[in-house]
Design a protein around this motif. Structure first.
Motif, PDB file in Angstrom:
ATOM      1  N   LEU A 299      15.071  -3.532   3.221  1.00 25.82           N
ATOM      2  CA  LEU A 299      13.746  -4.008   2.825  1.00 25.82           C
ATOM      3  C   LEU A 299      13.458  -3.656   1.370  1.00 25.82           C
ATOM      4  CD1 LEU A 299      11.468  -3.176   5.877  1.00 25.82           C
ATOM      5  CD2 LEU A 299      12.141  -5.404   5.063  1.00 25.82           C
TER       6      LEU A 299
ATOM      7  N   TYR B  56      12.628  -6.081  -1.671  1.00 21.75           N
ATOM      8  CA  TYR B  56      11.405  -6.036  -2.474  1.00 21.75           C
ATOM      9  C   TYR B  56      11.724  -5.878  -3.964  1.00 21.75           C
ATOM     10  CZ  TYR B  56       7.856  -6.606   0.993  1.00 21.75           C
ATOM     11  OH  TYR B  56       7.045  -7.168   1.931  1.00 21.75           O
TER      12      TYR B  56
ATOM     13  N   LYS C  97       2.610  -0.103   1.012  1.00 27.06           N
ATOM     14  CA  LYS C  97       3.979   0.402   1.059  1.00 27.06           C
ATOM     15  C   LYS C  97       4.556   0.692  -0.328  1.00 27.06           C
ATOM     16  CE  LYS C  97       3.867   0.384   5.386  1.00 27.06           C
ATOM     17  NZ  LYS C  97       3.495   1.660   6.016  1.00 27.06           N
TER      18      LYS C  97
ATOM     19  N   ARG D 192      -0.666 -11.242  -7.869  1.00 27.16           N
ATOM     20  CA  ARG D 192      -0.330 -11.303  -6.441  1.00 27.16           C
ATOM     21  C   ARG D 192       0.432 -10.041  -6.009  1.00 27.16           C
ATOM     22  NH1 ARG D 192       2.387 -17.098  -6.825  1.00 27.16           N
ATOM     23  NH2 ARG D 192       2.937 -16.112  -8.795  1.00 27.16           N
TER      24      ARG D 192
ATOM     25  N   VAL E  27      -0.998  -6.553  -3.430  1.00 27.53           N
ATOM     26  CA  VAL E  27      -0.409  -5.954  -2.228  1.00 27.53           C
ATOM     27  C   VAL E  27       0.024  -4.507  -2.463  1.00 27.53           C
ATOM     28  CG1 VAL E  27       0.324  -8.108  -1.177  1.00 27.53           C
ATOM     29  CG2 VAL E  27       1.866  -6.944  -2.754  1.00 27.53           C
TER      30      VAL E  27
ATOM     31  N   THR F  30      -7.833 -10.049  -2.350  1.00 29.70           N
ATOM     32  CA  THR F  30      -7.301  -9.936  -3.702  1.00 29.70           C
ATOM     33  C   THR F  30      -8.280  -9.177  -4.587  1.00 29.70           C
ATOM     34  OG1 THR F  30      -6.457 -12.122  -3.242  1.00 29.70           O
ATOM     35  CG2 THR F  30      -6.127 -11.323  -5.459  1.00 29.70           C
TER      36      THR F  30
ATOM     37  N   ASP G  67      -8.528  -5.251   5.360  1.00 22.48           N
ATOM     38  CA  ASP G  67      -7.242  -4.642   5.021  1.00 22.48           C
ATOM     39  C   ASP G  67      -6.854  -3.576   6.047  1.00 22.48           C
ATOM     40  OD1 ASP G  67      -5.153  -4.786   3.197  1.00 22.48           O
ATOM     41  OD2 ASP G  67      -5.775  -2.944   2.203  1.00 22.48           O
TER      42      ASP G  67
ATOM     43  N   GLN H  92      -8.212  -0.875   6.669  1.00 24.48           N
ATOM     44  CA  GLN H  92      -8.470   0.511   6.226  1.00 24.48           C
ATOM     45  C   GLN H  92      -9.878   0.867   6.713  1.00 24.48           C
ATOM     46  OE1 GLN H  92      -7.104   1.645   2.243  1.00 24.48           O
ATOM     47  NE2 GLN H  92      -6.450  -0.449   1.948  1.00 24.48           N
TER      48      GLN H  92
ATOM     49  N   ILE I 277      10.033 -11.850   2.136  1.00 23.72           N
ATOM     50  CA  ILE I 277       9.400 -10.879   1.241  1.00 23.72           C
ATOM     51  C   ILE I 277       8.649 -11.602   0.129  1.00 23.72           C
ATOM     52  CG2 ILE I 277       9.930  -9.140  -0.520  1.00 23.72           C
ATOM     53  CD1 ILE I 277      12.137  -8.115   1.356  1.00 23.72           C
TER      54      ILE I 277
ATOM     55  N   THR J 110       5.466 -12.843   1.385  1.00 20.83           N
ATOM     56  CA  THR J 110       4.441 -11.801   1.610  1.00 20.83           C
ATOM     57  C   THR J 110       3.727 -11.474   0.309  1.00 20.83           C
ATOM     58  OG1 THR J 110       5.998  -9.979   1.267  1.00 20.83           O
ATOM     59  CG2 THR J 110       5.638 -10.709   3.538  1.00 20.83           C
ATOM     60  N   ILE J 111       4.467 -11.507  -0.792  1.00 19.32           N
ATOM     61  CA  ILE J 111       3.819 -11.210  -2.083  1.00 19.32           C
ATOM     62  C   ILE J 111       2.998 -12.424  -2.522  1.00 19.32           C
ATOM     63  CG2 ILE J 111       4.192 -10.580  -4.502  1.00 19.32           C
ATOM     64  CD1 ILE J 111       6.788  -9.180  -3.618  1.00 19.32           C
ATOM     65  N   ASN J 112       3.620 -13.598  -2.402  1.00 21.68           N
ATOM     66  CA  ASN J 112       2.904 -14.821  -2.800  1.00 21.68           C
ATOM     67  C   ASN J 112       1.577 -14.955  -2.085  1.00 21.68           C
ATOM     68  OD1 ASN J 112       4.031 -16.418  -4.789  1.00 21.68           O
ATOM     69  ND2 ASN J 112       5.694 -17.074  -3.438  1.00 21.68           N
TER      70      ASN J 112
ATOM     71  N   GLN K 141      -0.018 -12.541  -0.596  1.00 24.43           N
ATOM     72  CA  GLN K 141      -0.711 -11.238  -0.587  1.00 24.43           C
ATOM     73  C   GLN K 141      -0.941 -10.775   0.845  1.00 24.43           C
ATOM     74  OE1 GLN K 141      -3.860 -12.760  -2.996  1.00 24.43           O
ATOM     75  NE2 GLN K 141      -2.189 -13.550  -4.185  1.00 24.43           N
TER      76      GLN K 141
ATOM     77  N   THR L 133      -0.501  -8.277   3.161  1.00 22.92           N
ATOM     78  CA  THR L 133      -0.190  -6.848   3.336  1.00 22.92           C
ATOM     79  C   THR L 133       0.124  -6.520   4.791  1.00 22.92           C
ATOM     80  OG1 THR L 133      -2.562  -6.527   3.371  1.00 22.92           O
ATOM     81  CG2 THR L 133      -1.435  -5.841   1.387  1.00 22.92           C
TER      82      THR L 133
ATOM     83  N   ILE M  20       3.724  -7.064   5.297  1.00 22.59           N
ATOM     84  CA  ILE M  20       4.496  -6.044   4.583  1.00 22.59           C
ATOM     85  C   ILE M  20       4.514  -4.760   5.415  1.00 22.59           C
ATOM     86  CG2 ILE M  20       4.581  -4.586   2.515  1.00 22.59           C
ATOM     87  CD1 ILE M  20       3.346  -6.925   0.958  1.00 22.59           C
ATOM     88  N   ASN M  21       3.341  -4.379   5.894  1.00 22.25           N
ATOM     89  CA  ASN M  21       3.257  -3.167   6.712  1.00 22.25           C
ATOM     90  C   ASN M  21       4.132  -3.288   7.944  1.00 22.25           C
ATOM     91  OD1 ASN M  21       1.519  -2.097   4.955  1.00 22.25           O
ATOM     92  ND2 ASN M  21      -0.286  -2.243   6.242  1.00 22.25           N
TER      93      ASN M  21
ATOM     94  N   LEU N 119       6.719  -5.167   8.441  1.00 26.15           N
ATOM     95  CA  LEU N 119       8.138  -5.131   8.100  1.00 26.15           C
ATOM     96  C   LEU N 119       8.622  -3.690   7.966  1.00 26.15           C
ATOM     97  CD1 LEU N 119       8.677  -7.905   5.410  1.00 26.15           C
ATOM     98  CD2 LEU N 119      10.036  -7.577   7.453  1.00 26.15           C
ATOM     99  N   PHE N 120       7.867  -2.900   7.208  1.00 22.82           N
ATOM    100  CA  PHE N 120       8.303  -1.528   6.975  1.00 22.82           C
ATOM    101  C   PHE N 120       8.189  -0.704   8.255  1.00 22.82           C
ATOM    102  CE2 PHE N 120       8.110  -2.519   2.504  1.00 22.82           C
ATOM    103  CZ  PHE N 120       9.118  -1.729   1.985  1.00 22.82           C
ATOM    104  N   GLU N 121       7.103  -0.927   8.993  1.00 22.64           N
ATOM    105  CA  GLU N 121       6.940  -0.103  10.185  1.00 22.64           C
ATOM    106  C   GLU N 121       7.948  -0.476  11.267  1.00 22.64           C
ATOM    107  OE1 GLU N 121       2.717  -0.238  10.582  1.00 22.64           O
ATOM    108  OE2 GLU N 121       2.651   0.985   8.765  1.00 22.64           O
TER     109      GLU N 121
END
Lengths: 182, 815
Positions: A34, A38, A151, A169, A173, B105, B136, B138, B617, B620-622, B624, B626, B629-630, B632-634
């Motif tokens: 990953l 990234y 992350k 963008r 994130v 954003t 988000d 949070q 990936i 996910t950035i394009n 935004q 999150t 992304i979370n 994926l990592f988790e």
């Protein structure tokens, strides 16, 4: 009795085979895959100063290499023939020359401080691998592991000072850190 | 013409900006002019254009030109910033909040403004920030800012009730997301979902092969209904459903009403100038080929979707009629013998002053599904269930759970009768204002938990033969099976019914029997727990009867990795393990390496999938995104739920457990519970081991050491042994609860080599490993000091090999 035991042993083996078969088919990525993914994508969302735009792209690693051959394989997957990418490992701080991206995977805080001071003001996109206070010390991107949180963090002040333009963008994130660092 | 003017202004502004390198300071006059241009555009609600200018301004150093700018210099993380810089970021945030798209954003920009200490920050920004943190996930931060907003306004404020509601929603959400009930959720992207348009209000036929939904393309259309067909699990490209022109003649709008009793034909509302009526449509391909009026004459202008109940004579529907509790409510209506409908009955137990919509009754499990934005939701519309009993009484509504429900709106839950899959609509991850359609697999409940692991004893730990007896604490009965581990591999396997507490009694020759109390959580999926048990001989450490038992459990939820291939085997699997529970008495000769080995090695992605990963990936950035992304990592890490280590004088008193005719002498029980940390913390700080002596440096001079803990590292290994994790976790919690405590991490080396500098370096590194672990557990690091020393240590007496030691000392500074 023996037959009964055999019967149940076969059942258990069958059960384990079932476990195994679906485990193998499960789609999971390792953390290093990953991160490699990234990092490769970061380069699409970061604009280097014009003077460096047309050079070969140098990706350096300092510290333990968590990627193995994953990085090269991902580059091949993305660019087919990534000839303009140069991957290099640095075993000591003295070896560090100019690179576009420097991935730092070290626990040694003194070394990290030294590297960040060395690269202060230079347009090197420093990426830390879960290094405490990396961005606060002037590093640009740091992978972090906050449960349910962002992350990676980005010090956009440091990036701006070094002439990088980071796409909003990507900023959106990331956990944003604003510190001038070294 | 006006548009053209604005565009020309942009081009001029941009071309001007591009002439400057970002490091250069733009001429103050031009900066000021461009800045005010962006303000004009915001007033004109032309946010996209304003953002173009603001981003450019944000990337260059801002000159001071605003009034009183000198007074508004802020100190932010070692650097001065001026009002203009803050203001530009504030305006960027405003644009993101106001324009359609992803308001999240705006989050980093608002955070920047708040952190800058900008004193003119309007109160309303706290509401916005709370909402953004809520979106988000949070929730603690969201609650903080919602409360801050509430503190600054009175109860007559127009947003007061909304913010209170959202505050409550955050508290709900914190609880709901603790348990991810549904995990196999698929976005119907491609032929169904259009990322730029809103897809909502779906219904689906009985075998899940025809999907109807509404797509809002922003055009003024009489019908927004689309249709798609499933072909080998792939939905074909959706098409607008074509109605006969005669049917459309006097129609103002045609919208989805529901499906008929057999979920075969689509029901639509036709709204005219005069009334709104429901019609049944027979569809072929993308055309309505037959339309019939329905007998649902109780429906009218203010009514929403309907569904049939347990038979054709019972209908649930949502309505905003004046007889309701508030907003949209759900009603039930039954048909009389003469064919007429009774007066609709409002379902008080499930309705609230908020909206309740989109009822769907599943005849298979007698459950009503509906969406509600009430006080028990996560913020928007959540999907709830309510069981309806044989007397037709409705039960208490239950939130269907995470991750079907999210912080946005989740609606139109629909289950094709003959499938185990549900469909629903929810907010797009990248655009909270638009909805997409999703599919979720409804896993059957498999109420079994498999505990497997390895039993080891001695130092170094080796597999030993071990007898394990299992007792159900509630019934005080010994389960009719007991297991003997394989003495070559030490493997053992137990199958549990979840939601119960069990005592496990481990017996092995030459070792004291040990009892462990294990709580098997209530879960819907099949779980495996991997448990390694390591027992050190009683007289190992100075004959002090120290009994060290390490229990390390990893939960691995098969629900997260279940693939389609598993589906056909699931029932077999359940039956198989039921047989195991009932009939097998011993696994003595049964050994398997695959099962345990596979838990230790992360599964590798097939290499040819790297392209997919890179694309994912990038998206996910394009977008935004999150959340992805979370995820994926988790997903890349295993979650460790149970993990306890004991190193205490627990064997001073013997415990006896009587099971049937057997009496077993054991050490006192260990409890492998989730919340065991607090118990151990009190042991840490309140134990008799408390030492009081002076420390010779700085502010800690003469401070009392409340607790001291030693850790051993091998010379050539930088990895911390897992057995230290729980203790360090406890220390983090201890520090969190006791602000007067301070930690010193002391690296100690034996100074056995000639190279002192190198020795000191290694010593420091080991201490830093401990520091970093504490840091990653969110320990308040400002109170951690690291010291290193080269001195012979009394700690080394217990070790034959060369080791590095790390001593953790916790100082009590309360005096």
């Amino acid at each position: 009795m023996i037959l009964k035991k055999i019967k149940y042993s076969i059942s258990i083996i069958l059960a384990l085979l079932l476990f195994n078969s679906q485990r193998v088919s499960a789609q999971k990525y390792t953390e290093s895959q990953l991160k490699a993914g990234y990092i490769i994508n970061f380069t699409k969302f970061v604009k280097w100063p014009d003077s460096l735009a047309n050079q070969n792209f140098v990706f350096g690693i300092y510290g333990d290499d968590i990627f193995g051959d994953v990085f090269q394989k991902m580059l091949e997957a993305r660019y087919k023939s990534p000839n303009n990418w140069i991957l290099t490992e640095y075993n000591s701080i003295k070896e560090i020359e100019y690179c576009h991206v420097l991935f730092i995977n070290s626990n040694n805080q003194d070394e990290i401080n030294e590297i960040l001071k060395l690269l202060s003001g230079k347009p090197v996109l420093t990426i830390g691998n879960n290094i405490p206070y990396f961005c606060q010390r002037g590093g640009i991107i740091n992978f972090i592991s906050e449960p349910n949180g962002k992350k990676f963090e980005i010090n956009y002040i440091s990036a701006k000072n070094k002439g990088f333009i980071i796409d909003s963008r990507l900023l959106a994130v990331a956990k944003l850190i604003s510190a001038s660092g070294y | 013409m006006a548009k053209l003017k604005i565009q020309i202004s942009f081009i001029i502004a941009l071309s001007f900006l591009s002439q400057f390198s970002i490091a250069q300071q733009l001429d103050k006059r031009i900066y000021e002019k461009t800045f005010y241009k962006s303000l004009d555009l915001i007033y004109e609600e032309n946010y996209d254009s304003a953002l173009v200018i603001l981003y450019s301004l944000d990337s260059i150093s801002a000159p001071q030109f605003l009034k009183n700018s000198e007074e508004y210099q802020f100190y932010l993380d070692s650097q001065f910033i001026n009002l203009e810089q803050v203001y530009v970021k504030y305006l960027i945030a405003v644009c993101h909040l106001e324009k359609s798209g992803n308001p999240q954003t705006a989050l980093p920009y608002i955070e920047y403004v708040i952190e800058s200490g900008y004193s003119n920050t309007p109160t309303i920004i706290y509401k916005d920030l709370g909402r953004l943190y809520h979106l988000d996930y949070q929730f603690d931060k969201a609650i903080y800012y919602f409360n801050k907003y509430l503190e600054n306004v009175n109860q007559k404020d127009e947003f007061y009730l909304y913010v209170k509601h959202m505050n409550n929603a955050c508290l709900n959400a914190k609880e709901i997301i603790k348990d991810t009930v549904y995990k196999e959720i698929q976005d119907l992207r491609g032929n169904i979902n259009n990322p730029k348009l809103d897809e909502d209000q779906l219904v689906i036929n009985n075998d899940g092969s025809i999907l109807y939904f509404e797509r809002d393309s922003g055009k003024n259309q009489i019908s927004k209904i689309m249709v798609s067909y499933r072909n080998f699990d792939i939905w074909t490209k959706s098409k607008p459903l074509i109605f006969p022109s005669s049917f459309l003649l006097n129609a103002k709008s045609i919208r989805i009403c529901g499906m008929d009793y057999n979920q075969a034909n689509l029901l639509v509302y036709k709204e005219t100038e005069l009334d709104t009526k429901a019609f049944k449509c027979r569809v072929s391909a993308d055309k309505v080929i037959e339309i019939q009026p329905t007998n649902l004459d109780f429906l009218g202008n203010n009514d929403g979707r309907i569904c049939y109940g347990k038979n054709e004579k019972e209908v649930y529907f949502s309505s905003a009629r004046s007889s309701g509790i508030g907003g949209y409510d759900i009603y039930r209506v039954s048909q009389k013998i003469n064919g007429r409908w009774n007066k609709p009955e409002i379902l008080e137990l499930i309705n609230s002053t908020f909206d309740e919509v989109d009822p769907f009754y599943n005849r298979i499990n007698s459950t009503l599904y509906f969406s509600s934005s009430s006080y028990t939701s996560m913020g928007g519309f959540d999907i709830f269930t309510a069981i309806i009993n044989k007397k037709n009484k409705i039960g208490n509504p239950q939130n269907i759970g995470f991750a079907i429900n999210s912080v946005g709106n989740n609606r139109s839950f629909y289950i094709p009768i003959s499938t185990n899959t549900a469909y629903y609509s929810s907010n797009q991850p990248s655009n909270i204002r638009l909805h997409d359609l999703f599919r979720v697999k409804l896993n059957k409940s498999i109420p079994l938990t498999l505990l497997n692991g390895t039993f080891l004893a001695g130092d170094p730990a080796i597999p030993v033969k071990m007898k394990l007896t299992v007792v159900d604490i509630e019934t005080k009965s010994k389960l009719k099976y007991s297991f003997t581990s394989n003495n070559q591999k030490g493997k053992y396997y137990i199958v549990f019914e979840p939601g119960k507490i069990y005592d496990l009694i481990f017996e092995s020759e030459n070792y004291r029997a040990q009892r462990i109390t294990v709580e098997i959580p209530q879960q819907e999926y099949f779980y495996q727990i991997f448990q390694t048990i390591s027992l050190i001989p009683i007289d190992k450490v100075n004959n002090d009867a120290v009994n060290e038992l390490i229990v390390k459990n990893d939960f691995y939820d098969l629900g997260t990795i279940a693939q389609d291939s598993l589906k056909q085997y699931k029932n077999d699997l359940v039956n198989l393990f039921s047989n195991v529970v009932e009939k097998i008495d011993s696994f003595e000769n049964f050994a398997d390496e695959n099962l345990t080995a596979s838990t230790e090695t992360p599964e590798q992605a097939p290499e040819n999938n790297f392209e997919d990963l890179l694309d994912l990936i990038e998206s996910t950035i394009n977008n935004q995104d999150t959340a992805t992304i979370n995820q994926l990592f988790e997903n890349s890490e295993k979650s460790e739920v149970y993990s306890i280590t004991y190193n205490s004088h627990i064997s001073e008193h013997n415990h006896f457990i009587i099971i049937g005719n057997d009496t077993i002498k054991t050490s006192p029980p260990l409890r492998a519970y989730h919340n065991i940390a607090s118990e151990r913390i009190s042991k840490l700080i309140g134990s008799n081991d408390m030492i009081a002596h002076s420390y010779e440096q700085g502010s800690l001079l003469n401070a009392k050491i409340a607790f001291q803990y030693e850790m051993v590292f091998k010379l050539d290994n930088y990895k911390m042994l897992p057995k230290y994790f729980p203790v360090l976790n406890d220390i983090v919690e201890l520090l969190d609860k006791n602000p007067y405590l301070q930690i010193v991490i002391e690296g100690i080396s034996e100074n056995k080599t000639a190279d002192k500098a190198k020795e000191l370096h290694y010593t420091k590194q080991k201490a830093q490993i401990v520091y970093e672990y504490l840091y990653n557990q969110n320990c308040r690091c400002k109170d951690i000091l690291i010291h290193t020393s080269l001195q012979p240590s009394e700690l080394s007496e217990n070790y034959t090999e060369n080791h590095y030691f790390v001593l953790i000392k916790i100082f009590d500074l309360s005096n």
